[in-house]
Write an enzyme that holds these catalytic residues in place. Structure first.
Site, PDB file in Angstrom:
ATOM      1  N   ARG A  35       1.039  -1.145  -0.171  1.00 34.39           N
ATOM      2  CA  ARG A  35       0.135  -0.530  -0.014  1.00 34.39           C
ATOM      3  C   ARG A  35       0.650   0.669  -0.446  1.00 34.39           C
ATOM      4  NH1 ARG A  35      -5.259   0.617   2.852  1.00 34.39           N
ATOM      5  NH2 ARG A  35      -5.000  -1.378   3.688  1.00 34.39           N
ATOM      6  N   LYS A 108      -2.140 -15.599   9.161  1.00 35.23           N
ATOM      7  CA  LYS A 108      -2.886 -16.471  10.481  1.00 35.23           C
ATOM      8  C   LYS A 108      -3.878 -15.381  11.446  1.00 35.23           C
ATOM      9  CE  LYS A 108       0.785 -19.338  10.125  1.00 35.23           C
ATOM     10  NZ  LYS A 108       2.120 -20.511  10.924  1.00 35.23           N
ATOM     11  N   ALA A 140       9.554 -15.912   9.018  1.00 32.87           N
ATOM     12  CA  ALA A 140       9.984 -15.278   8.037  1.00 32.87           C
ATOM     13  C   ALA A 140      11.615 -15.175   7.943  1.00 32.87           C
ATOM     14  CB  ALA A 140       9.303 -14.075   7.792  1.00 32.87           C
ATOM     15  N   LYS A 191      -2.352 -20.665  17.318  1.00 31.95           N
ATOM     16  CA  LYS A 191      -1.214 -20.585  17.945  1.00 31.95           C
ATOM     17  C   LYS A 191      -1.117 -18.988  18.287  1.00 31.95           C
ATOM     18  CE  LYS A 191       0.862 -19.187  14.145  1.00 31.95           C
ATOM     19  NZ  LYS A 191       2.081 -18.997  14.453  1.00 31.95           N
ATOM     20  N   ASP A 244       3.148 -25.984  13.692  1.00 30.99           N
ATOM     21  CA  ASP A 244       3.326 -24.913  13.882  1.00 30.99           C
ATOM     22  C   ASP A 244       3.466 -23.895  15.289  1.00 30.99           C
ATOM     23  OD1 ASP A 244       3.121 -21.833  13.680  1.00 30.99           O
ATOM     24  OD2 ASP A 244       1.355 -21.621  12.471  1.00 30.99           O
ATOM     25  N   SER A 254       9.553 -15.131  17.350  1.00 33.54           N
ATOM     26  CA  SER A 254       7.916 -14.767  16.759  1.00 33.54           C
ATOM     27  C   SER A 254       7.467 -14.089  17.570  1.00 33.54           C
ATOM     28  CB  SER A 254       7.275 -15.991  17.705  1.00 33.54           C
ATOM     29  OG  SER A 254       5.854 -15.979  17.870  1.00 33.54           O
ATOM     30  N   GLU A 281      -1.082 -11.113  15.509  1.00 33.73           N
ATOM     31  CA  GLU A 281      -2.168 -11.115  15.329  1.00 33.73           C
ATOM     32  C   GLU A 281      -2.695 -11.739  16.714  1.00 33.73           C
ATOM     33  OE1 GLU A 281      -3.943 -10.460  13.096  1.00 33.73           O
ATOM     34  OE2 GLU A 281      -3.681 -10.396  10.831  1.00 33.73           O
TER      35      GLU A 281
END
Length: 341
Positions: A35, A108, A140, A191, A244, A254, A281
């Site tokens: 964006r 996720k 990632a 998770k 995961d 994480s 998230e």
């Protein structure tokens, strides 16, 4: 999809960039849409995503772009790595362009107001598209650094799974297939909540027994809830479930773990999220999951406990005392109590 037709990756975050690089390394031309035009220009010039994946060179086959319309028109296979809060607003105005295309969600998360998973939102927006999800123990930065990694692509369309395997599977990245799209996606979304709990436990110096208990009871909660929603419990024994969960609850890389660690060090939720600089998230998922679990009457004590700490003013010690006093039930819920048929 012709040889020269680009694959689209929507989103300029760390995971979208890592997937874009994987595709390009396999010889696939990639248009990565974001964006922010300034971010796209900086990535084009510097061949790096300094905001979210600093130090990783952007492959020459990845073209950062800011024109969403042109990106959607040019691509038949589209990976969607947008935040859960933005996915609908970004793609709904372009629903006609998505007709008949292959859309694979990398996000996720769960939409707060509807409790819909990202693939369900994609189905609403583009009912004639083929929908899939990609999920697993996929940090990632490790993917971008070519650490050996495996993931799951899930869809009721076997040809879509094969298409994704063809463009993503490589020497350091294995792609397995599943027909349980709902289970795979729920595993990835749920998770994140437990990673916050795990980060808090580490910051507070809790022992290995405690961390092991948290992870395995988290898996039981996740599976219990997912089965109530129609998922296959066996999915949670694979990469998208226990795989995961382990990596997200064990790694300081994480984002949700980082939030939990900061909370365990005494920071407020606002401070922890602000310092992260990216979307975690799990915080949003926690709110909607607590409500949904109550509605469908699924027992999720870890979710209720974390919610009580973050949003109800309870202390960690109060929650721990309550959890340890609760009646112990069966260890694994989807087999008989005795363990025999």
């Amino acid at each position: 999809m012709t040889e020269q037709q680009p694959v689209a990756v929507l989103g300029g975050g760390s995971f979208g960039t890592a997937v874009a690089n994987l595709l390009a390394e396999n010889g696939v031309p990639v248009r990565q849409w974001m964006r922010d035009p300034a971010q796209a220009e900086a990535m084009r010039v510097n061949r790096e995503n300094p905001r979210y994946l600093k130090g990783i060179r952007l492959h020459d086959g990845v073209e950062p772009v800011n024109d969403l319309l042109a990106t959607l028109q040019a691509s038949e296979l589209i990976f969607v790595a947008l935040p859960s809060s933005a996915l609908r607003s970004v793609l709904a105005p372009h629903a006609e362009l998505l007709r008949g295309k292959a859309l694979v969600s990398l996000t996720k998360g769960i939409e707060a107001q509807s409790f819909k998973l990202m693939s369900q939102i994609l189905e609403e927006i583009a009912p004639e598209a083929r929908i899939g999800v990609l999920s697993g123990p996929n940090l990632a930065r490790e993917i971008a650094e070519h650490a050996l990694t495996a993931t799951v692509v899930a869809s009721e369309h076997e040809d879509l799974c094969q298409q994704v395997q063809a463009v993503l599977h490589g020497r350091t990245f294995r792609v397995y297939a599943s027909a349980d799209r709902f289970g795979v996606e729920l595993g990835g979304a749920l998770k994140n909540v437990y990673a916050i709990i795990a980060g808090m436990a580490v910051a507070l110096g809790m022992g290995e027994n405690t961390k092991s208990m948290l992870i395995t009871r988290a898996l039981a909660e996740m599976t219990r809830f997912a089965v109530s929603q129609g998922a296959n419990p066996m999915t949670f024994l694979g990469l998208a479930g226990v795989g995961d969960l382990i990596v997200t609850c064990s790694s300081p890389k994480s984002r949700n773990y980082q939030v939990g660690y900061a909370l365990g060090q005494g920071q407020s939720l606002e401070e922890a999220v602000s310092r992260l600089g990216e979307v975690a998230e799990g915080v949003n998922t926690l709110k909607v999951l607590k409500t949904k679990a109550q509605q469908v009457q699924v027992y999720m004590p870890l979710v209720a406990g974390l919610h009580a700490i973050l949003f109800e003013g309870r202390t960690l010690n109060q929650v721990i005392e309550h959890l340890m006093r609760a009646e112990p039930k069966t260890d694994v819920d989807f087999i008989s109590i005795s363990g025999f048929n």
